[in-house]
Design an enzyme around this catalytic site. Structure first.
Site, short mmCIF file in Angstrom:
data_model
loop_
_atom_site.label_atom_id
_atom_site.label_comp_id
_atom_site.label_asym_id
_atom_site.label_seq_id
_atom_site.Cartn_x
_atom_site.Cartn_y
_atom_site.Cartn_z
N GLU A 175 0.80 -1.22 0.00
CA GLU A 175 0.00 0.00 0.00
C GLU A 175 0.84 1.28 0.00
OE1 GLU A 175 -3.67 0.19 0.19
OE2 GLU A 175 -3.38 -1.84 -0.58
N HIS A 246 -5.08 2.07 6.75
CA HIS A 246 -3.65 2.30 6.61
C HIS A 246 -3.10 2.80 7.95
CE1 HIS A 246 -4.55 3.08 2.13
NE2 HIS A 246 -3.96 1.90 2.23
N CYS A 366 -2.88 11.75 3.23
CA CYS A 366 -3.19 10.81 2.14
C CYS A 366 -2.85 11.41 0.78
CB CYS A 366 -4.66 10.43 2.16
SG CYS A 366 -5.12 9.28 3.48
#
Length: 444
Positions: A175, A246, A366
């Site tokens: 990720e 996350h 992000c």
């Protein structure tokens, strides 16, 4: 000591920004699924956040949106005819694939890649591995275009190594930088690379939501990059179950400071000890927020930890750049105010409006990929992709010409969106000097 700075490369939000609820475990994305979005407001909010960082004195770069709808992906599933016919037929016969092909998720550049700076790599180059994002269909489409964008921004192979993504299989689910934190005494000095994983690829996972990063993927990236000071830590199972898809939802770090929620790691004491052991020439500072002070649900909804923790020129203490949702959450705001008043490593809190992104579960952290660069490496980047006052103004005008003010999920089936998106990206290619054939539609 080598002089270096931490630059930010933000994903420019694309014309198909929408709330389709494609990401299991991302509570905000699920909550807002089906609502109308405002792509124009989204891209302007992202640009304003970038400008804020540039105005504060940090190098700021722009990563282009991906081509969406992803017609080549849909053609690969057997849908034929004109591009408009492909999109129309897919929405009728396979709407899940159509929604994935329209997603603007590449905007979240924290998932673009994992980065190892030259101070930590075996060969003295800056290394990038684009994330394969294997866990979610819509995100698994990104890594090839991400690699082209990184190669455009970091074009000198003598200074930069842009790798292919890890093999896109469940065992190597990766990720990107959303599960990576670098700690150091100074940006140009060797640091500790904290790589956080959610599950072992060869053990059963029984959580309510996916654990997206495997230990094996983190290990492979550390080996590939020759990353010194690598520390692997397991993400808290309780945090994943609570909606922490996350690790950057509950943890952020900069220089010698790691700021995290008490539920960030499965073994907090062991993680702290491993970081201390790996730290070379500095003593890490751990700023931990308890569950009592900030329940996990508030940490997730406010995105206090999905903020940007940055070192600004001329300031001795760090600055935390939070979404306005942090300010609007009483408990999160109280924690932020205590940080500033404690005379600890975080001396200032600022707030930015990224509500369009937040409604899909993506905060300020992000939207950006952090890249530590020496002066020579910074000079070797593509200058056309660095945000300036002029480029900000030109991109804002560009967005005003091409982006819709309102976009409902049903509007993604409109064939006119293909031409609108391609027109926008064609013009952007020239603005950012990306070269001919950057996007698939430019090669046909």
């Amino acid at each position: 000591m080598t002089s270096a700075v931490e630059a930010n490369a933000d994903g420019l939000i694309g014309p198909t920004h929408s709330y389709a609820g494609l990401s299991p475990g991302n509570l905000a994305a699920s909550l807002n699924a089906g609502q109308a979005s405002n792509p124009r407001a989204a891209v302007l909010q992202g640009l304003d956040k970038m400008k804020r960082l540039a105005d504060l004195g940090l190098p700021q770069f722009v990563l282009p949106p991906h081509e969406r709808p992803d017609i080549p992906f849909l053609r690969g599933l057997g849908f034929g005819g004109s591009d408009a016919a492909v999109l129309e037929r897919t929405w009728k016969e396979a709407p899940t694939f159509a929604a994935a092909a329209c997603s603007a998720s590449p905007m979240w550049a924290a998932n673009a890649a994992t980065v190892t700076p030259s101070a930590d790599s075996a060969d003295g180059r800056v290394h990038f591995t684009p994330a394969n994002l294997h866990t979610n269909l819509h995100r698994s489409l990104e890594h090839a275009q991400t690699k082209r964008a990184l190669e455009a921004l970091f074009p000198d192979p003598g200074r930069f190594a842009v790798h292919d993504a890890l093999w896109p299989v469940a065992h190597l689910a990766d990720e990107g930088a959303a599960n990576h934190v670098r700690l150091c005494a100074g940006h140009g000095e060797p640091g500790v690379n904290l790589l956080v994983w959610g599950r072992d690829a060869f053990e059963a996972w029984d959580g309510p939501w996916p654990a997206r990063q495997t230990r094996q993927a983190s290990e492979a990236i550390a080996r590939r990059h020759g990353a010194s000071g690598a520390v692997l830590a397991q993400q808290s199972r309780a945090a994943i179950a609570g909606g922490t898809f996350h690790n950057d939802v509950v943890c952020v770090g900069a220089l010698d400071t790691l700021f995290h929620h008490a539920l960030a790691f499965e073994d907090t004491a062991g993680t702290h000890a491993a970081i201390r052991t790996a730290a070379n020439g500095f003593e890490p500072i751990f700023v931990e927020v308890s569950e009592a002070d900030l329940p996990l649900a508030d940490a997730i909804s406010s995105y206090l930890f999905n903020s940007m923790l940055v070192s600004l020129p001329g300031e001795s203490r760090l600055t935390l750049i939070c979404p306005t949702e942090t300010r609007d959450n009483a408990r999160a705001h109280a924690v932020a105010q205590r940080l500033v008043g404690s005379n600890g490593p975080i001396g200032r809190v600022e707030y930015v409006d990224v509500r369009q992104s937040m409604r899909n579960g993506g905060g300020p952290a992000c939207l950006r990929l952090r890249v530590v660069l020496t002066g020579d490496e910074l000079a070797a980047t593509n200058p056309a992709m660095r945000l300036t006052e002029d480029l900000h103004a030109r991109l804002a005008a560009w967005a005003g010409r091409w982006y819709r003010e309102t976009l409902a999920p049903a509007d993604l089936a409109d064939p006119a969106l293909i031409d609108e998106s391609r027109g926008a990206l064609d013009e952007l290619t020239a603005l950012l000097e990306l070269g001919g054939g950057f996007y698939p539609f430019q090669r046909t």
